[in-house]
Write a protein that holds these residues in place. Structure first.
Motif, PDB file in Angstrom:
ATOM      1  N   TYR A 153     -32.361  25.495  20.252  1.00  0.00           N
ATOM      2  CA  TYR A 153     -31.882  25.648  18.878  1.00  0.00           C
ATOM      3  C   TYR A 153     -32.378  26.969  18.303  1.00  0.00           C
ATOM      4  CZ  TYR A 153     -30.652  20.743  19.234  1.00  0.00           C
ATOM      5  OH  TYR A 153     -30.105  19.560  19.633  1.00  0.00           O
ATOM      6  N   ALA A 154     -31.752  27.383  17.210  1.00  0.00           N
ATOM      7  CA  ALA A 154     -32.077  28.686  16.611  1.00  0.00           C
ATOM      8  C   ALA A 154     -33.525  28.735  16.118  1.00  0.00           C
ATOM      9  CB  ALA A 154     -31.127  28.980  15.466  1.00  0.00           C
ATOM     10  N   ASP A 155     -34.069  27.563  15.712  1.00  0.00           N
ATOM     11  CA  ASP A 155     -35.433  27.603  15.169  1.00  0.00           C
ATOM     12  C   ASP A 155     -36.504  27.347  16.234  1.00  0.00           C
ATOM     13  OD1 ASP A 155     -34.692  25.037  15.587  1.00  0.00           O
ATOM     14  OD2 ASP A 155     -35.575  24.221  13.755  1.00  0.00           O
ATOM     15  N   ASP A 156     -36.146  27.402  17.528  1.00  0.00           N
ATOM     16  CA  ASP A 156     -37.154  27.255  18.569  1.00  0.00           C
ATOM     17  C   ASP A 156     -38.021  28.507  18.635  1.00  0.00           C
ATOM     18  OD1 ASP A 156     -36.693  24.710  19.544  1.00  0.00           O
ATOM     19  OD2 ASP A 156     -34.941  25.380  20.674  1.00  0.00           O
ATOM     20  N   PRO A 157     -39.301  28.362  19.035  1.00  0.00           N
ATOM     21  CA  PRO A 157     -40.202  29.526  18.971  1.00  0.00           C
ATOM     22  C   PRO A 157     -39.733  30.727  19.806  1.00  0.00           C
ATOM     23  CG  PRO A 157     -41.309  27.568  19.881  1.00  0.00           C
ATOM     24  CD  PRO A 157     -39.975  27.129  19.441  1.00  0.00           C
ATOM     25  N   GLN A 158     -39.433  30.482  21.097  1.00  0.00           N
ATOM     26  CA  GLN A 158     -39.018  31.568  22.001  1.00  0.00           C
ATOM     27  C   GLN A 158     -39.897  32.806  21.838  1.00  0.00           C
ATOM     28  OE1 GLN A 158     -34.535  31.720  21.538  1.00  0.00           O
ATOM     29  NE2 GLN A 158     -34.825  31.033  23.644  1.00  0.00           N
ATOM     30  N   MET A 177     -38.807  25.823  28.887  1.00  0.00           N
ATOM     31  CA  MET A 177     -39.239  27.220  28.970  1.00  0.00           C
ATOM     32  C   MET A 177     -38.329  28.110  28.134  1.00  0.00           C
ATOM     33  SD  MET A 177     -41.968  27.342  30.464  1.00  0.00           S
ATOM     34  CE  MET A 177     -42.677  28.640  31.428  1.00  0.00           C
ATOM     35  N   PHE A 178     -37.026  27.803  28.138  1.00  0.00           N
ATOM     36  CA  PHE A 178     -36.102  28.575  27.299  1.00  0.00           C
ATOM     37  C   PHE A 178     -36.492  28.421  25.828  1.00  0.00           C
ATOM     38  CE2 PHE A 178     -32.589  27.788  30.622  1.00  0.00           C
ATOM     39  CZ  PHE A 178     -33.016  28.885  31.353  1.00  0.00           C
ATOM     40  N   LYS A 179     -36.849  27.188  25.454  1.00  0.00           N
ATOM     41  CA  LYS A 179     -37.159  26.914  24.046  1.00  0.00           C
ATOM     42  C   LYS A 179     -38.463  27.593  23.623  1.00  0.00           C
ATOM     43  CE  LYS A 179     -36.425  22.513  22.527  1.00  0.00           C
ATOM     44  NZ  LYS A 179     -35.207  22.321  21.735  1.00  0.00           N
ATOM     45  N   LEU A 180     -39.455  27.547  24.522  1.00  0.00           N
ATOM     46  CA  LEU A 180     -40.780  28.026  24.122  1.00  0.00           C
ATOM     47  C   LEU A 180     -40.974  29.516  24.387  1.00  0.00           C
ATOM     48  CD1 LEU A 180     -42.955  25.054  25.397  1.00  0.00           C
ATOM     49  CD2 LEU A 180     -42.195  25.521  23.068  1.00  0.00           C
ATOM     50  N   LEU A 181     -40.554  29.978  25.569  1.00  0.00           N
ATOM     51  CA  LEU A 181     -40.824  31.382  25.910  1.00  0.00           C
ATOM     52  C   LEU A 181     -39.642  32.273  25.587  1.00  0.00           C
ATOM     53  CD1 LEU A 181     -42.727  31.084  29.310  1.00  0.00           C
ATOM     54  CD2 LEU A 181     -43.653  31.353  27.017  1.00  0.00           C
ATOM     55  N   SER A 182     -38.678  32.288  26.518  1.00  0.00           N
ATOM     56  CA  SER A 182     -37.509  33.130  26.284  1.00  0.00           C
ATOM     57  C   SER A 182     -36.415  32.652  27.220  1.00  0.00           C
ATOM     58  CB  SER A 182     -37.829  34.586  26.595  1.00  0.00           C
ATOM     59  OG  SER A 182     -37.831  34.770  27.992  1.00  0.00           O
ATOM     60  N   TYR A 183     -35.265  33.288  27.105  1.00  0.00           N
ATOM     61  CA  TYR A 183     -34.136  32.914  27.954  1.00  0.00           C
ATOM     62  C   TYR A 183     -34.243  33.479  29.367  1.00  0.00           C
ATOM     63  CZ  TYR A 183     -30.847  30.324  25.043  1.00  0.00           C
ATOM     64  OH  TYR A 183     -30.206  29.354  24.346  1.00  0.00           O
ATOM     65  N   ASN A 184     -35.353  34.183  29.674  1.00  0.00           N
ATOM     66  CA  ASN A 184     -35.492  34.677  31.048  1.00  0.00           C
ATOM     67  C   ASN A 184     -35.606  33.476  32.004  1.00  0.00           C
ATOM     68  OD1 ASN A 184     -36.115  35.935  33.432  1.00  0.00           O
ATOM     69  ND2 ASN A 184     -37.417  37.483  32.451  1.00  0.00           N
ATOM     70  N   ILE A 185     -34.811  33.500  33.081  1.00  0.00           N
ATOM     71  CA  ILE A 185     -34.743  32.316  33.938  1.00  0.00           C
ATOM     72  C   ILE A 185     -35.903  32.212  34.928  1.00  0.00           C
ATOM     73  CG2 ILE A 185     -32.248  32.081  33.756  1.00  0.00           C
ATOM     74  CD1 ILE A 185     -32.040  33.434  36.465  1.00  0.00           C
TER      75      ILE A 185
END
Lengths: 251, 401
Positions: B161-166, B87-95
């Protein structure tokens, strides 16, 4: 009307014919005893009635519905309760909890996910359980762990648990096996009281002739896996065939 | 209060106070003093206390109530961690979405494993769960980590990683796990004299989650459902002949405890956005069994105590090394000092598992009810002393049951 019909039931264990063409009708609201010497197939027959064993041939009808192939809990939900030879109770639970579980099972069925409710809020069920404890004269043992009860009290509790579900048929598997005389007599009195006060059919498997003749209205004698004779207690007592097969060696 | 009786309410309040005041309670020794190494009030360790507490509370719902001993619960923990990192990789760092997905995925995963494993009971059930967990470990470690389909990133562990969609990551939101902008690493340090106390956002988030799931576990323990689960443990035969199907009851308990484990795994990733396969290994599954038994199987508070106990001592014993020992025993004559250090050496540092093993054996032999039983015996002894009766000796010969 017969509430339980056993038709041509046979069961083999390898080369051993445990039951051969057993036919048996248990009349509604009667007390029917099944007796027979060791190895006659009494317990096998009982296990076929409650879903523990599947007969090889034949049919078992409870209230004209087949019970074969059903799980024990489904058969119980149809209205058959079973008392075991050694009392099967929830030893680690308190007496009142033991009594609550069958009442919950009757109301909620085989499974319900009531994980967020509290038992104390189920007032109707708690009252029912308390009334049943009262009836069994066990109200003072409410908070005891069931495992610490005496043998006789365990048996009373188990019978109470079965009765709390208002079963139509109560199956008893040697309810007084291994009991002291006083406990045996208490159990007989309890069963007599149940028979008098309730609309219930009782089928009982028993070794102790004292118990059988104090309770039963009909008796089926089983020998070597087949019913030898079925009659009233008086006629069974006088039947020479029965004496030979069973009572003779016991007397 | 909250539908609980008086005793459970006070237990909940005590646990609440202890967790909220943990930064003070766990840091009793002044900074820089010789005893400071026994402090446990730093964010990383406190987070582990509550996260493993959650894991053990959930495990206890299965093992403590139904008696089914699962040796594969770490699989759900690992699945939870992987889901959260994804979820961090695809959406955002919101937990929040991360933790929600970990619970759901762990729930589905435990439903599948539970459905198969619960066809057997006793030792066979344990072995089946162990087999599933080891299969999951193997999947995570190698099978699901190939260039074509990389779900777990194998040995390296899954990370952002930096190139993850997020895709939902806002321009200004923190570049590490956060709760609607509040970073989990945010720590406020309060200095009082020689003491220093850390208040960490991540710890408090985990602590609140633990309070909620602890409350839920009390509700489960006191519910008709909880009583049915204890009935499963006590006598399945009677249960069956009472018109109850024990299978869905055990499966429900299995899934609930799997979801607790997934939640713990999600929180772990939320504190540190990493997920590695070693989280699923059988040693991790064994650890939660130890925690539950050490604390007191089937008791409400036991698993939390067990988790805290093991994590605390793991930390302390791992930190002690030979030079620390030498400084402790410096007052002894040289030869004797070396001898003492030589004897203690295997039990510290990397040998801490030896100490854990001994502690575990002592508890199982002398306190079968775990730390909770120890506490109760202590209380009884104190209570008994007050009336001044002559049964002072009976405390010693008290039977185990």
């Amino acid at each position: 009307m017969a509430i339980l019909k056993v038709k041509d039931v046979s069961k083999r264990f390898g080369g051993l014919k445990a039951l051969t063409n057993v036919n048996l009708d248990v009349e509604e609201n009667s007390v029917h005893a099944i007796i027979g010497p060791n190895g006659a197939g009494k317990s096998t027959l009982l296990n076929c009635l409650v879903g523990k064993l599947m007969p090889d041939t034949g049919a078992v009808l409870f209230d004209n519905a087949s019970v074969l192939g059903l799980e024990p809990f489904q058969i119980n939900q149809m209205g058959i309760s079973r008392v075991f030879q050694t009392p099967e109770i929830f030893g680690e639970l308190t007496v009142i909890e033991n009594m609550l579980i069958p009442i919950f099972a009757m109301r909620d069925g085989v499974f319900r996910m009531h994980a967020y409710e509290t038992i104390a809020n189920e007032k109707a069920i708690v009252e029912q359980a308390e009334a049943m404890l009262e009836e069994m004269n066990m109200a003072d043992k409410r908070e005891m762990h069931a495992a610490s009860l005496s043998r006789g009290d365990k048996r009373r509790l188990e019978i109470g648990m079965c009765l709390s579900q208002n079963p139509r048929l109560l199956l008893l598997d040697e309810p007084t096996a291994g009991m002291a005389r006083a406990d045996t007599n208490n159990t007989i009195d309890l069963l007599k009281q149940i028979k008098d006060e309730r609309d219930i059919t009782i089928a009982i498997i028993e070794h102790d002739m004292h118990v059988v003749f104090s309770l039963a209205e009909r008796i089926t004698v089983l020998a070597q896996g087949t019913p030898l004779v079925e009659d009233t207690p008086e006629n069974i007592r006088g039947n020479p065939k029965v004496r030979e097969a069973y009572l003779g060696e016991a007397a | 209060m909250f539908g609980l009786n008086k005793k459970d309410t006070s237990l909940l309040i005590i646990v609440g106070l202890l967790t909220l005041l943990a930064p003070f309670i766990l840091n009793p020794f002044p900074e820089g003093s010789a005893m400071a190494q026994f402090n446990a009030g730093y964010p990383d360790l406190m987070q582990r206390f509550v996260i493993f507490g959650i894991f053990a509370i959930g495990f206890n719902i299965l093992f403590g109530l139904t008696g089914y001993l699962s040796f594969g619960h770490a699989a759900f923990l690992g699945v939870g961690s992987y889901s959260a990192v994804w979820m961090f990789k695809l959406l955002s760092y919101n937990i929040i979405p991360a933790i929600a997905l970990s619970v759901v995925v762990a729930g589905v995963f435990s439903l599948l494993i539970g459905y198969v494993s619960l066809r057997r009971s006793g030792i066979y059930f344990s072995i089946l769960t162990l087999a599933f967990a080891q299969m999951s470990f193997a999947l995570a470690y190698s099978v699901l980590s190939n260039p074509k389909f990389n779900l777990t990133n194998g040995e390296t562990g899954l990370q952002v990683y930096a190139d993850d969609p997020q895709i939902l990551q806002g321009a200004n939101s923190p570049d590490l796990p956060h709760l609607f902008g509040l970073p989990m690493r945010a720590t406020y340090t309060m200095d009082v004299g020689a003491w220093s106390f850390d208040f960490n956002a991540g710890y408090y988030f985990c602590a609140i989650v633990m309070m909620v799931v602890f409350y839920l576990s009390i509700r489960i323990f006191r519910s008709p459902f909880g009583m049915m689960l204890r009935a499963v443990k006590s006598n399945q035969q009677r249960m069956n002949y009472t018109g109850l199907n024990s299978k869905p009851y055990t499966l429900a308990a299995f899934v609930i405890s799997g979801m607790y484990a997934g939640l713990a795994g999600g929180l772990m990733a939320a504190m540190d956005p990493l997920a590695g396969a070693e989280r699923m290994q059988w040693t991790a599954s064994g650890e939660v069994v130890l925690m539950t038994i050490l604390g007191g199987t089937g008791t409400l508070i036991g698993p939390v105590l067990g988790a805290g106990f093991i994590k605390y001592f793991e930390n302390i014993f791992s930190k002690i090394n030979d030079s620390v020992l030498h400084s402790w025993f410096a007052f002894l004559p040289d030869g004797l000092e070396d001898a003492v250090v030589f004897v203690i050496h295997p039990f510290i540092g990397k040998g801490w598992h030896l100490t854990l093993g001994i502690l575990f054996m002592l508890v199982v032999i002398y306190l079968p009810g775990g730390l909770v039983e120890g506490g109760q015996r202590l209380l009884n002894r104190i209570k008994r002393k007050k009336p001044k009766t002559d049964d002072a000796t009976s405390g010693k010969t008290e039977p185990a049951e």
